[in-house]
Design an enzyme around this catalytic site. Structure first.
Site, PDB file in Angstrom:
ATOM      1  N   GLU A 137      -4.136  -5.065  17.108  1.00 28.37           N
ATOM      2  CA  GLU A 137      -3.331  -5.898  16.198  1.00 28.37           C
ATOM      3  C   GLU A 137      -2.319  -5.066  15.415  1.00 28.37           C
ATOM      4  OE1 GLU A 137      -6.561  -6.266  16.739  1.00 28.37           O
ATOM      5  OE2 GLU A 137      -6.542  -8.244  17.653  1.00 28.37           O
ATOM      6  N   HIS A 144     -14.596 -16.382  14.772  1.00 33.21           N
ATOM      7  CA  HIS A 144     -13.669 -17.360  15.351  1.00 33.21           C
ATOM      8  C   HIS A 144     -13.450 -18.539  14.408  1.00 33.21           C
ATOM      9  CE1 HIS A 144     -15.570 -15.077  18.637  1.00 33.21           C
ATOM     10  NE2 HIS A 144     -14.306 -14.918  18.938  1.00 33.21           N
ATOM     11  N   GLU A 152      -2.072 -10.746  22.453  1.00 36.42           N
ATOM     12  CA  GLU A 152      -3.143 -10.570  23.440  1.00 36.42           C
ATOM     13  C   GLU A 152      -3.297 -11.855  24.252  1.00 36.42           C
ATOM     14  OE1 GLU A 152      -6.277  -9.611  20.691  1.00 36.42           O
ATOM     15  OE2 GLU A 152      -5.156  -7.859  20.004  1.00 36.42           O
ATOM     16  N   LEU A 187      -4.572  -4.288  23.421  1.00 33.64           N
ATOM     17  CA  LEU A 187      -5.477  -4.940  22.478  1.00 33.64           C
ATOM     18  C   LEU A 187      -5.505  -4.166  21.159  1.00 33.64           C
ATOM     19  CD1 LEU A 187      -9.030  -6.225  23.475  1.00 33.64           C
ATOM     20  CD2 LEU A 187      -8.144  -6.049  21.162  1.00 33.64           C
ATOM     21  N   GLN A 238      -4.781 -13.285  17.729  1.00 32.46           N
ATOM     22  CA  GLN A 238      -5.637 -14.229  18.445  1.00 32.46           C
ATOM     23  C   GLN A 238      -6.588 -15.004  17.530  1.00 32.46           C
ATOM     24  OE1 GLN A 238      -8.289 -12.746  21.799  1.00 32.46           O
ATOM     25  NE2 GLN A 238      -6.444 -13.374  22.896  1.00 32.46           N
TER      26      GLN A 238
END
Ligand SMILES: Cc1ncc(C[n+]2csc(CCOP(=O)(O)OP(=O)(O)O)c2C)c(N)n1
Length: 756
Positions: free
Chosen positions: A469, A540, A438, A467, A491
């Site tokens: 995985e 994240h 991505e 998008l 990502q």
């Protein structure tokens, strides 16, 4: 041991007798066709081919009966059958043995039809050996009952339904990609990929992901010649599929050609011919909806009468394709009842005598034999592979006028810049390498790690994916199977988990279940771990490697410094290329752009670019301050920088001389090397940035040292078993430099008087 077990399920006997009775009761044909005659006007199915397909179907059925008999004798280990699905033999007969086929567990007819096209393949013996879990089973050596063959281009599939659909799509995608990048494949350019699955499986997220990805790619102009074959028997174990569900769901989807195959053998043939032609000539995704029935229960252990009435069971049996096909062949004059009786008897005798012979075949008998193809490794080959370095001029063509290691022009670099430069070098010397994920192409990655690569190497080799995985890893597997060296990017680590089965169940297990005959080498780049400043939250900053560390055979590496990252990336690519291994390269996001070690502006975390040829391989650990011996801090990733800072404080505040080991490799852990590095120290502290219970490596390192006879003190400091909160609160759950200092002081028995 003799082969004379009773069939435990009455319906098996009933179904066998139905065929015998149909042949006994069939009137002789009014006319006889010649072998080359078409079965009827308007079909392309010849008489000879129709009889050959019927033989494939009877062989498949007889093997299914044998599976149950072997199980009843305690000699066999698998009873999920193809009974009722045998018209899939038509698809097997229509495809080429070089068209890669990812098969449903009920695609026995397909397998028989494909096998007969390749001299030397004995599908009966091979299937029986697989049922017996015999070491002589040519595809998995007894590791699993699978449809698979290297010669027949049938990669073995796992029992996880639908999990093969994304990789089938990926293989189809790769056929055209090879032509675009000028790579020659082992299979012809006009090959198509076949992928069969059940009707219940068609609802699975993974199935929908794969089918969607094929349609999406077609919409974007890629050619994705994949033939999805939905073998619709109307039920999944005990749950029926709503009537017309498959047709209504897939008939009118854009970018997917739908073909329905039902009825008599010749009608199924004609429909399948149309589907194959649309796929092969149109180079596009096609959905062949093949109507089947499921005879008997889901598997031998499944008591069908618990959820299907006797009338339903009998009605299903009345649609037995073998009975219908026999009647059709006789009615159209392709064979007489006697011919088919002889055919059936011959097949039964053959399967029976082979099974009798093979009972007692040896199975894998040692752990070493079982694991032989799980994690191949050849260090000299990896070093040789990494040695082939392109010339300066070639490298200038991708790096520009200055090479990254050129001291006169190059500045010391961050990890992101090192990985970027190493990717340039590796893409240059490996034409089969593909980089995708991505936002990796045009944008160059969320953190600019893949910046500029698409411009240099083109959109055929460096590309943005949709998008999903699951699709990213499916494309990687399919492309790798055909000979590419894919480097997919995930990502963020947290987003690997919704596609993890593609790594855990599929990619990493292929070498195991194919006894090393198929491989899907890849290096999955994953951005992860915690400590990002100003961009927080769990998703994240996911700090667990537990889900990766427990995957057998998976190589997991985590660099902590830029120069290491370049050398390690080269190392894992070399290992993947030379051994077919699946590797994860986990890049600590917080270190991508880190420059400093101790003081702002000291540039202590920048490094010079190691020229190509310099590599690090599994087991190569990093040892900092090797002459310091009070305590050894074992760590990785963000922990290395943290431990080096802690070591300075330990020295200054407590007079403690700390040695620091950077593990670099988290699966398998380099425990022997750690043991050697621990020699002469009086204490070892593992500093683990990942979650304490199961998420990290501390317990395994401590256990490994104990098992290796380390007799100093042992302890660990780790992050909490928590998701990572947004903002400054993250610090409350994550391992800190102060924790490392305190941990070292505590383990040395110096009291806990550390200033924070
Ligand atoms: C992901 C996954 N979930 C559950 C199962 C257990 N399971 C095996 S087969 C099956 C039903 C599949 O039905 P269908 O796709 O219609 O194929 P059929 O067996 O009817 O040919 C289930 C639930 C599995 N193997 N994989």
């Amino acid at each position: 041991m003799s082969y004379a077990g009773r069939v435990p399920e009455d319906r098996v006997v009933v179904v066998e007798r139905n065929l015998d009775r149909a042949l006994d009761e069939a009137p002789p044909p009014r006319r006889r066709l010649e072998p080359d005659d078409l079965l009827r006007p308007g079909t392309t199915l010849s008489t000879a081919e129709a009889v050959a397909v019927f033989r494939d179907q009877v062989t498949s059925r007889t093997l299914d009966v044998a599976a149950r008999e072997l199980k009843a004798k305690g000699a066999g280990y698998y009873t999920i059958s193809s009974a009722g699905h045998e018209n899939n033999a038509v698809v097997g007969a229509l495809l080429r043995p070089t068209d890669p086929a990812f098969l449903h567990y009920r695609s026995g007819g397909f397998m028989m039809a494909r096998s007969r096209q390749v001299p030397g393949v004995d599908a009966v013996t091979d299937t029986l050996l697989s049922l017996l879990a015999a070491a002589g089973d040519p595809i998995s050596h007894g590791r699993h009952k699978v449809w698979g063959s290297r010669q027949l281009w049938v990669p073995p599939q796992t029992s996880t339904i639908a999990s093969h659909i994304p990789k089938a799509m990926g293989a189809a995608f790769a056929i055209q990609r090879a032509a675009r990048v000028g790579m020659s494949l082992e299979i012809p350019d006009d090959s198509i990929v076949c992928c069969s699955f059940g009707d219940a499986s068609a609802n699975h997220a993974t199935a929908l992901a794969g089918i969607n990805a094929a349609r999406y790619s077609h919409r974007r102009g890629s050619r994705v010649p994949v033939l999805f074959v939905c073998e619709d028997n109307g039920i999944g174990i005990s749950v029926d599929t709503p009537r017309r569900w498959i047709a209504r769901n897939f008939r009118h989807l854009p970018h997917l050609e739908y073909v329905h195959a039902a009825g008599e053998l010749d009608e199924v043939w004609d429909a399948a011919v149309a589907a194959v032609a649309a796929c092969r000539n149109g180079r596009r995704p096609v959905f062949l909806h093949l109507q089947t029935v499921r005879l008997w229960g889901h598997a031998g252990s499944d008591v069908e009468s618990g959820y299907r009435s006797a009338a339903e069971i009998a009605a299903t049996e009345a649609q037995d394709p073998l009975v219908r096909n026999a009647q059709r062949l006789i009615a159209l004059g392709a064979a007489s009842p006697d011919d088919l009786r002889d055919l059936v008897a011959g097949v039964r005798d053959h399967v029976h005598s082979q099974a009798t012979k093979l009972i007692g075949s040896p199975t894998l008998a040692s752990r070493q034999a079982v694991m032989a193809t799980l994690a191949p490794y050849d260090e000299p080959a990896s070093r040789r592979d990494a040695d082939a370095v392109p010339s300066h001029d070639e490298r200038r063509s991708v790096h520009g006028s200055a090479l990254p290691e050129d001291a006169t022009v190059a500045v010391r670099r961050t990890m992101a810049a090192h990985i970027n430069a190493a990717l340039h070098d590796e893409m240059l010397r490996r034409p089969e390498m593909l980089l995708f994920g991505e936002d990796v192409g045009r944008k160059g990655g969320v953190y600019n790690v893949t910046s500029g690569l698409q411009r240099v190497f083109g959109a055929a080799r460096v590309f943005d994916t949709l998008l999903d995985e699951t699709t990213i890893l499916g494309v990687a597997q399919g492309a790798a199977l055909l000979g590419f060296l894919p480097v997919p990017e995930i990502q963020y680590l947290a987003y690997l988990h919704n596609a993890l089965d593609q790594l855990r169940g599929e990619a990493a297990s292929l070498g195991f279940f194919s006894a090393g005959q198929f491989s899907n080498p890849m290096v999955v780049r994953v951005a992860g771990l915690a400590y990002q400043k100003g961009f927080g939250g769990h998703f994240h900053n996911d700090n667990s490697v537990g889900a990766l560390r427990d995957i057998p055979g998976l190589l997991l590496s985590v660099p902590s410094r830029g120069d290491d990252a370049a050398k390690m990336l080269r190392g894992v690519l070399a290992v993947a290329r030379t051994t077919g291994r699946v590797a994860v390269f986990l890049e600590p996001i917080a270190l991508y752009h880190e420059k400093d070690l101790h003081e702002p502006g000291d540039g202590g975390w920048l490094s010079d670019y190691p020229p190509p040829g310099q590599i690090l391989l599994p087991g190569d650990i990093g040892v900092h301050h090797p002459d310091h011996g009070d305590v050894l801090i074992v760590t990785y990733g963000n922990g290395v920088r943290m431990a080096l800072r802690a070591a300075r404080r330990l020295r200054g505040d407590h007079g403690v001389a700390a040695r620091v080991v950077d593990l670099r490799w988290l699966n398998p852990l380099p425990l022997d090397a750690v043991g050697r590095a621990a020699a002469g120290t009086s204490a070892v502290l593992v500093a683990d940035e990942c979650r304490a219970t199961g998420g990290g490596i501390a317990d395994a390192v401590v256990a490994g040292l104990v098992e290796r006879g380390y007799d100093g003190r042992l302890g660990s400091v780790r992050s909490a078993d928590s998701y990572v909160p947004l903002g400054p609160a993250a610090g409350t759950v994550l391992l800190s430099e102060a924790d490392v200092v305190k941990g070292a002081v505590r383990i040395l028995g110096r009291g806990d008087d550390t200033p924070d």
